[in-house]
Design a protein around this motif. Structure first.
Motif, mmCIF file in Angstrom:
data_model
loop_
_atom_site.group_PDB
_atom_site.id
_atom_site.type_symbol
_atom_site.label_atom_id
_atom_site.label_comp_id
_atom_site.label_asym_id
_atom_site.label_seq_id
_atom_site.Cartn_x
_atom_site.Cartn_y
_atom_site.Cartn_z
ATOM 1 N N PRO A 249 0.811 -1.225 0.000
ATOM 2 C CA PRO A 249 0.000 0.000 0.000
ATOM 3 C C PRO A 249 0.840 1.268 0.000
ATOM 4 N N ASP A 250 1.954 1.271 0.752
ATOM 5 C CA ASP A 250 2.817 2.455 0.775
ATOM 6 C C ASP A 250 3.423 2.712 -0.602
ATOM 7 N N GLY A 251 3.858 1.626 -1.262
ATOM 8 C CA GLY A 251 4.428 1.779 -2.592
ATOM 9 C C GLY A 251 3.407 2.280 -3.594
ATOM 10 N N VAL A 252 2.184 1.771 -3.507
ATOM 11 C CA VAL A 252 1.129 2.232 -4.397
ATOM 12 C C VAL A 252 0.868 3.719 -4.182
ATOM 13 N N LYS A 253 0.874 4.143 -2.920
ATOM 14 C CA LYS A 253 0.679 5.569 -2.626
ATOM 15 C C LYS A 253 1.797 6.406 -3.239
ATOM 16 N N GLN A 254 3.026 5.918 -3.151
ATOM 17 C CA GLN A 254 4.140 6.645 -3.745
ATOM 18 C C GLN A 254 3.986 6.749 -5.263
ATOM 19 N N LEU A 255 3.569 5.669 -5.895
ATOM 20 C CA LEU A 255 3.366 5.696 -7.341
ATOM 21 C C LEU A 255 2.229 6.646 -7.716
ATOM 22 N N GLU A 256 1.174 6.647 -6.906
ATOM 23 C CA GLU A 256 0.069 7.559 -7.145
ATOM 24 C C GLU A 256 0.534 9.010 -7.058
ATOM 25 N N ASP A 257 1.397 9.301 -6.080
ATOM 26 C CA ASP A 257 1.911 10.655 -5.921
ATOM 27 C C ASP A 257 2.777 11.074 -7.113
ATOM 28 N N LEU A 258 3.376 10.113 -7.802
ATOM 29 C CA LEU A 258 4.175 10.417 -8.989
ATOM 30 C C LEU A 258 3.308 10.670 -10.215
ATOM 31 N N GLY A 259 2.024 10.310 -10.119
ATOM 32 C CA GLY A 259 1.116 10.501 -11.247
ATOM 33 C C GLY A 259 0.622 9.221 -11.877
#
Length: 299
Positions: A249-259
């Motif tokens: 989930p943390d990684g997905v959030k980071q990817l989401e923040d990248l666009g």
């Protein structure tokens, strides 16, 4: 520079060229677990002799592909669509440049109709010179020819008469019937600058496995090109990404923040080669684990 954060992350399942008899049950399981889509790679053939270098692994070798069961995407996707209701489908990626433009457009529009607008067409040039030998297409200027193919695909998707005259194609006025009620989105795979520019002119981009820093760099570059081409206001632009970050989930959030708008996950590294000994039950268990531990915790 660009405020393009998406509202909802999408999740796509990559079965990694598994036993062909598994696909229908995997599609049903992915839909039931909450995946948004299932994606399929493409391979035309495996030549006995090959001088090409594969660009997406460390040593450029192709041995990991020997004996791997690639199904034709335009055949397997309708079969899974028939046993699912909401699951969407994509190719990641279909080797477009070695194919013929109008017949491919007919396949794409048919699939758009048969899936009720659930298909997204991810395309790439193909790194294999041997693909072009096998299909009788020219290797030279393959990128420019694919640009014309994309123009033709778009032109034929509206169901009206369309003609085209370019460097590689001279097509008289014709139309396809039926066509889907919405144009099939065209996404571009690849990490080279020409691929990123092509993606900026289309409906999205698909990455191979990358680190967070690499993903950010390429997304930022595409957005620079989108600003140049005037496509930043595309309402449904897609960034489909792969990589280790997609598995938490943390990684997905980071990817989401990248666009990123969609993560593609697989549970087998096909680059390692070797026999695929996965069972259907084991693969469904992986789907359900990811849904519980990542999808549900990322909402």
């Amino acid at each position: 520079i660009f405020n393009l954060k998406v509202k909802i992350m999408r999740f796509s399942y990559h079965p990694s060229m598994c036993n062909p008899s598994f696909y229908l049950e995997l599609g049903k399981a992915a839909e039931a677990a909450g995946f948004d889509a299932i994606t399929f790679p493409d391979s035309i053939c495996y030549p006995k002799e090959c001088d090409s270098t594969y660009p997406y692994n460390d040593d450029g070798s192709r041995d990991f592909l020997d004996g791997v069961p690639f199904l034709e995407p335009f055949s397997i996707i309708p079969a899974i669509a028939a046993v699912t209701d909401k699951l969407e489908f994509s190719t990641s990626v279909y080797k477009l440049a070695p194919r013929q433009a109008v017949t491919t457009a007919k396949f794409v529009t048919t699939l758009g109709v048969m899936t009720n607008n659930r298909f997204h067409f991810g395309v790439g040039v193909s790194p294999w010179y041997e693909d072009f030998l096998a299909t009788g297409e020219r290797w030279e200027k393959r990128g420019k020819r694919m640009d014309e193919q994309i123009d033709i695909l778009r032109g034929l998707m509206n169901g009206e008469y369309f003609s085209y005259k370019g460097e590689f194609y001279d097509i008289p006025e014709l139309k396809l019937c039926p066509v889907p009620t919405k144009p099939v989105p065209i996404l571009i795979g690849g990490h080279s600058k020409p691929a990123l520019r092509r993606a900026a002119r289309c409906d999205g981009w698909i990455s191979a496995g990358l680190s967070l820093d690499e993903t950010k760099s390429l997304i930022d570059q595409i957005n620079v090109f989108r600003a140049e081409y005037g496509t930043l206001d595309h309402p449904n632009y897609q960034f489909q990404v792969m990589g280790e970050a997609a598995y938490s989930p943390d990684g997905v959030k980071q990817l989401e923040d990248l666009g990123a708008t969609e993560v593609i996950v697989a549970f087998r590294n096909t680059y390692e080669g070797g026999a695929d000994e996965r069972t259907l039950e084991g693969m469904i268990a992986e789907i359900n684990w990811y849904a519980e531990e990542v999808i549900n915790k990322s909402k």
